[in-house]
Design an enzyme around this catalytic site. Structure first.
Site, PDB file in Angstrom:
ATOM      1  N   GLN A 191       0.860  -1.395   0.227  1.00 29.56           N
ATOM      2  CA  GLN A 191       0.041  -0.293   0.121  1.00 29.56           C
ATOM      3  C   GLN A 191       0.919   1.258   0.147  1.00 29.56           C
ATOM      4  OE1 GLN A 191      -2.745  -1.881   3.162  1.00 29.56           O
ATOM      5  NE2 GLN A 191      -3.963  -0.377   2.253  1.00 29.56           N
ATOM      6  N   ASP A 198       2.060   0.593  -8.241  1.00 29.48           N
ATOM      7  CA  ASP A 198       3.258   1.019  -9.130  1.00 29.48           C
ATOM      8  C   ASP A 198       4.102   1.734  -8.141  1.00 29.48           C
ATOM      9  OD1 ASP A 198       2.431  -1.006 -10.736  1.00 29.48           O
ATOM     10  OD2 ASP A 198       2.602   0.146 -12.408  1.00 29.48           O
ATOM     11  N   ARG A 252       3.970  -0.679  13.068  1.00 26.50           N
ATOM     12  CA  ARG A 252       3.429  -1.837  12.518  1.00 26.50           C
ATOM     13  C   ARG A 252       3.728  -1.699  10.800  1.00 26.50           C
ATOM     14  NH1 ARG A 252      -1.649  -4.150  10.899  1.00 26.50           N
ATOM     15  NH2 ARG A 252      -1.282  -6.235  10.368  1.00 26.50           N
ATOM     16  N   HIS A 312       1.113  -9.537   4.201  1.00 28.11           N
ATOM     17  CA  HIS A 312      -0.164  -8.573   4.067  1.00 28.11           C
ATOM     18  C   HIS A 312      -0.554  -8.583   2.839  1.00 28.11           C
ATOM     19  CE1 HIS A 312      -2.124  -4.778   6.443  1.00 28.11           C
ATOM     20  NE2 HIS A 312      -2.774  -4.977   5.010  1.00 28.11           N
ATOM     21  N   GLU A 337      -5.089 -10.220   8.887  1.00 27.60           N
ATOM     22  CA  GLU A 337      -6.840 -10.346   8.455  1.00 27.60           C
ATOM     23  C   GLU A 337      -7.084 -11.684   7.536  1.00 27.60           C
ATOM     24  OE1 GLU A 337      -8.596  -7.006   6.805  1.00 27.60           O
ATOM     25  OE2 GLU A 337      -8.129  -5.800   8.935  1.00 27.60           O
ATOM     26  N   ASN A 362      -7.938  -6.213  14.279  1.00 29.82           N
ATOM     27  CA  ASN A 362      -8.075  -5.099  13.307  1.00 29.82           C
ATOM     28  C   ASN A 362      -9.590  -4.761  13.507  1.00 29.82           C
ATOM     29  OD1 ASN A 362      -5.440  -5.549  12.635  1.00 29.82           O
ATOM     30  ND2 ASN A 362      -5.826  -5.751  10.502  1.00 29.82           N
ATOM     31  N   TYR A 395     -12.808  -1.798  12.396  1.00 26.23           N
ATOM     32  CA  TYR A 395     -13.231  -0.581  11.825  1.00 26.23           C
ATOM     33  C   TYR A 395     -14.604  -0.069  12.276  1.00 26.23           C
ATOM     34  CZ  TYR A 395      -8.723  -0.433   9.387  1.00 26.23           C
ATOM     35  OH  TYR A 395      -7.433  -0.452   9.221  1.00 26.23           O
ATOM     36  N   GLU A 430      -5.084  -2.597  14.106  1.00 24.44           N
ATOM     37  CA  GLU A 430      -5.429  -1.483  13.328  1.00 24.44           C
ATOM     38  C   GLU A 430      -6.718  -0.942  13.636  1.00 24.44           C
ATOM     39  OE1 GLU A 430      -5.771  -2.331   9.073  1.00 24.44           O
ATOM     40  OE2 GLU A 430      -4.033  -3.568   8.913  1.00 24.44           O
TER      41      GLU A 430
HETATM   42  C1  NOJ Z   1      -7.462  -3.551   6.922  1.00 25.22           C
HETATM   43  C2  NOJ Z   1      -6.292  -3.962   6.185  1.00 25.22           C
HETATM   44  O1  NOJ Z   1      -5.576  -4.520   6.837  1.00 25.22           O
HETATM   45  C3  NOJ Z   1      -5.655  -2.515   5.349  1.00 25.22           C
HETATM   46  O2  NOJ Z   1      -4.818  -3.082   4.418  1.00 25.22           O
HETATM   47  C4  NOJ Z   1      -6.745  -1.817   4.756  1.00 25.22           C
HETATM   48  O3  NOJ Z   1      -6.205  -0.704   4.142  1.00 25.22           O
HETATM   49  C5  NOJ Z   1      -7.406  -1.345   6.005  1.00 25.22           C
HETATM   50  N1  NOJ Z   1      -8.193  -2.444   6.491  1.00 25.22           N
HETATM   51  C6  NOJ Z   1      -8.572  -0.372   5.588  1.00 25.22           C
HETATM   52  O4  NOJ Z   1      -9.749  -0.867   4.719  1.00 25.22           O
END
Ligand code: NOJ
Length: 520
Positions: A53, A86, A111, A156, A201, A344, A346, A415
């Protein structure tokens, strides 16, 4: 002449000073009725990123292709904005700036993940890319120099294409390949890295990539490939844990765990028993599927999950369950293989039972779960359409984990964060971190949950998988249009730094213009 990293350092500090001057520094005042709990001194505060990322440099210095490189080059329209990884934030070249940014936040942990194909371009360990190894050693040494402890994720999601061509995680051989890769990484970096997570994840990776076609490899093997992927990942994780435990831990003296993900699920109507059951079923099918084999006393898949998929498979005419079966030796091998519960989190969903919904395939994880998921229209959705803000969900989830698996190992939130559509005045993110961290404090201080750490997702704007660069998660803004990928701190960076400094939440530190942000 000053080095580029020195110039960046000065720029970042200058930005912070400017923010201080314009916003002012308030004393810590708890909002009416809120407790002034604090995070213990030993609490591990950090920020998180992932190689694919942020790194870019997809084909530099002998790196092999990952399945995301290959797939996005072949299918440029796969991401919503038709972008790829890229260049990303060019952290491969700008890692020194990143570390200055991390340091400026005052966090002590970072991390990050390593790109498997940067180290083993063909996926297997018969050939090691020395330049890739040199790169990660430089990054790690720079972190140590800055007094930041690296927490490294082995995988990842950027699988070497050569291994994807063999079926990716539906192939039982992946367990061996993953162990071989881990051995290389532990022997090359284990003198520096003392905290590892094996896989990031498992659920999201297998669901989006193998059940659906939201993520690469877009396999669409719904209800079949999904369980194979989950099964071999659990075995792969356990093998790597034992490898570390037996061959490396005695000398390197580190810790190793896994990172699981979960939305929290609330019953849509808490007075309706069917909704209550649906919420529990959702959590078991999404989180218990992975957590029970690792963290429960008895190991193996949860009984509810086993029973449900076995029954569904039978009704559907499958000769055997679509959920593979662990041998008793495998159950034992997986049980207890994590030194912490990497979590993780959200968002939250509202659960009610359903046997079929538009968009579900048969078979599929969704159909097997039989839960319709809604979100409360009052919960703000500031960016990605799946990410509704509901802070109590974190406290409830941490309690659910504690109820189910006890406090033998600590939870580390590996996360947590929120997306928006960009901008430096990210009040949405300031509010999200304040409120979610406050709920975490309640879980720790009022509910007795054992939580040892928290990592904000993410350090800076990055490549957000199928959303490309269309949504932003960063504490730092990245100007993706500039060749130097200029980084600038957002208000949330300032706020996070204040939390690091005081180890408390000060809801007044950054005043959120209430006329504009009613729902926050
Ligand atoms: C969890 C993922 O591990 C991460 O790669 C992603 O960017 C975030 N969620 C947000 O969607």
């Amino acid at each position: 002449m000053q080095s580029p990293s020195r110039v960046a350092h000065i720029a970042i500090i200058a930005c912070f000073s400017l923010l201080f001057i314009t916003k002012g520094v308030n004393t810590i005042v708890s909002k009416n009725g809120l407790s002034n709990y604090s995070f213990p001194d030993k609490f591990m505060f950090g920020v998180a990123t992932a190689a694919f990322q942020i790194e870019g440099a997809w084909n530099e210095d002998g790196k092999g292709e990952s399945m995301w490189d290959t797939y996005l080059h072949k299918h440029p329209n796969f991401t919503v904005d038709h972008t790829n990884g890229d260049l990303a934030a060019d952290s491969y070249h700008k890692y020194k700036q990143d570390i200055i940014m991390i340091k400026s936040l005052g966090v002590k942990y970072y991390r990050m993940s390593m790109s498997w194909p940067r180290i083993l371009p063909n996926g297997t360990d018969h050939y090691i890319n020395k330049a890739g190894v040199r790169h990660y050693r430089k990054v790690l040494l720079e972190l140590i120099e800055a007094k930041i402890t690296p927490v490294v994720t082995l995988y990842h999601w950027d699988l070497p294409t050569a291994l994807m061509d063999l079926g990716g995680w539906t192939n039982p051989k992946m367990v061996d390949y993953f162990e071989d890769y881990a051995r290389v990484v532990f022997s090359l970096f284990g003198d520096i890295v003392k905290i590892w997570t094996s896989i990031n994840e498992l659920h999201v990776h297998c669901y989006n990539g193998y059940d659906l076609n939201n993520f690469v490899p877009a396999m669409k093997s719904h209800g079949v490939g999904f369980y194979l992927c989950s099964h071999y990942m659990l075995l792969g994780h356990a093998r790597v844990y034992h490898l570390y435990d037996k061959e490396f831990r005695p000398k390197q003296k580190g810790k190793i765990g896994v990172t699981l993900d979960a939305f929290y699920a609330e019953p849509k109507d808490s007075n309706n028993k069917e909704d209550v059951d649906a919420a529990e079923r959702y959590l078991q099918m999404h989180l218990g599927l992975y957590a029970h084999p690792i963290y429960s006393k008895e190991g193996d898949y949860p009984a509810l999950v086993r029973e449900r998929i076995d029954t569904m498979s039978k009704i559907q005419g499958y000769p055997r369950s679509r959920l593979p079966v662990f041998t008793p030796e495998e159950v034992e091998m997986i049980r207890g293989t994590s030194d912490f519960f990497g979590l993780n989190h959200y968002t939250t969903i509202l659960a009610s039972p359903s046997s079929m919904e538009p968009g579900w395939s048969v078979p599929s994880l969704d159909h097997d779960t039989g839960v319709k998921s809604d979100q409360d229209p009052k919960w703000p959705i500031p960016g990605a359409d799946w990410l509704a803000v509901y802070p109590p969900g974190l406290r409830k989830l941490v309690n659910w984990i504690t109820r189910n698996y006890g406090t033998r190992v600590p939870i580390i939130v590996t996360e947590n964060g929120v997306s928006d559509f960009g901008g430096l005045n990210d009040y949405v993110r300031v509010s999200y971190y304040n409120k979610y961290l406050y709920q975490l404090l309640l879980a720790m201080h009022e509910d007795g949950c054992r939580v040892d750490g928290y990592f904000a997702w993410t350090l800076m704007d990055d490549f957000e998988w199928s959303d490309g660069y269309s949504i932003k998660f960063g504490l730092f803004h990245v100007d993706f249009n500039s060749t130097e990928k200029k980084r600038t701190p957002k208000l949330s960076a300032l706020n996070y730094r204040e939390i690091m400094r005081t180890r408390r939440i000060n809801f007044n530190y950054i005043k959120i213009p209430s006329y504009k942000y009613k729902n926050l």
